[in-house]
Design an enzyme around this catalytic site. Structure first.
Site, PDB file in Angstrom:
ATOM      1  N   HIS A 145       4.759 -14.312  76.880  1.00 31.18           N
ATOM      2  CA  HIS A 145       5.651 -13.309  77.464  1.00 31.18           C
ATOM      3  C   HIS A 145       5.010 -12.662  78.682  1.00 31.18           C
ATOM      4  CE1 HIS A 145       3.222 -10.076  75.774  1.00 31.18           C
ATOM      5  NE2 HIS A 145       3.426 -10.485  74.531  1.00 31.18           N
ATOM      6  N   CYS A 153      -0.264 -12.372  71.144  1.00 30.16           N
ATOM      7  CA  CYS A 153       0.527 -13.259  72.003  1.00 30.16           C
ATOM      8  C   CYS A 153      -0.302 -13.688  73.221  1.00 30.16           C
ATOM      9  CB  CYS A 153       1.799 -12.546  72.459  1.00 30.16           C
ATOM     10  SG  CYS A 153       2.928 -12.106  71.104  1.00 30.16           S
TER      11      CYS A 153
END
Length: 234
Positions: A145, A153
């Site tokens: 992202h 992430c």
């Protein structure tokens, strides 16, 4: 001869001399300008709808690589981005809340795209995969992202995720069923593996290395299955 006649003769000789100076060709080896050879650069690669994509992440190098293949040819590197942030150090993710960014063989698909992410844009890498589930590892919503922050992430800059997301979405909307995302702790050369022998995750990394080596040699994706709680690569 009169003085004026002598002056005319001298003036005529000077004109002749100047004419020779201005109009006589210079030797070929004097004032020669050699043209600069400029390298011919290939045109920038363009990814078209229908091209197959593959993502490879190298954690220690902070690299996200996007590879593409046209008409089932071997993959070619399209572009490399610097990963803005990942977390938890080297090694695989084991459980929800450990803050680790996973390693292994994953894939995203059309249903895992999130254009409305609060982290600008995002796509889920598919953690936990079959290997993770077979070993009882837990966790979810592991993404690539934007927004440059990470809690497990792989975070990119907003500009970076915009380009990556658009190309992944294009591929998935043009017939590619899944985009593989292979995540390695580092470039798995033999030398780097020798340096990693003392790490507690060394045996896990040995499982990943055949997949890394297969792609390095062939520029094609290996077949990855899970048997007896282990990756099997061919």
């Amino acid at each position: 001869m009169s003085r004026n006649g002598l002056l005319y003769i001298l003036l005529f000789a000077a004109v002749i001399a100047l004419g020779v100076h201005f109009f006589w060709p210079t030797p070929r080896d004097e004032h020669v300008f050699i043209p600069v050879e400029r390298p011919v650069l290939p045109p920038p690669k363009v990814i078209h709808p229908g091209d197959q994509l593959f993502i490879r992440i190298l954690k220690a190098e902070d690299k996200l690589e996007l590879w593409s293949s046209t008409n089932n040819k071997p993959y070619e590197l399209y572009k490399t981005w610097t990963i803005c942030a990942w977390s938890g150090g080297l090694g695989p993710k084991h459980k929800q809340g450990d803050g680790k960014s996973p390693e292994g063989f994953y894939a995203t698909n059309k249903g895992l795209l999130n254009p409305n992410s609060r982290y600008h844009l995002a796509f889920n890498i598919g953690y936990p995969n079959a290997y993770d589930r077979a070993n009882g590892y837990t966790g979810d919503f592991i993404m690539v992202h934007g927004n440059c922050v990470s809690a497990g992430c792989y975070a990119m800059t907003d500009d970076g995720i915009e380009e990556i997301y658009q190309l992944v979405a294009q591929a998935l909307n043009s017939g590619q069923k899944r985009v593989s995302v292979h995540i390695f702790p580092f470039a798995m050369s033999d030398e780097n593996m020798r340096r990693a022998r003392a790490w507690p995750d060394y045996n896990f990394w040995r499982m990943l290395k055949p997949g890394y080596d297969y792609f390095e040699k062939n520029r094609r994706l290996p077949t990855v299955v899970v048997e007896n709680q282990r990756y099997k690569i061919s």
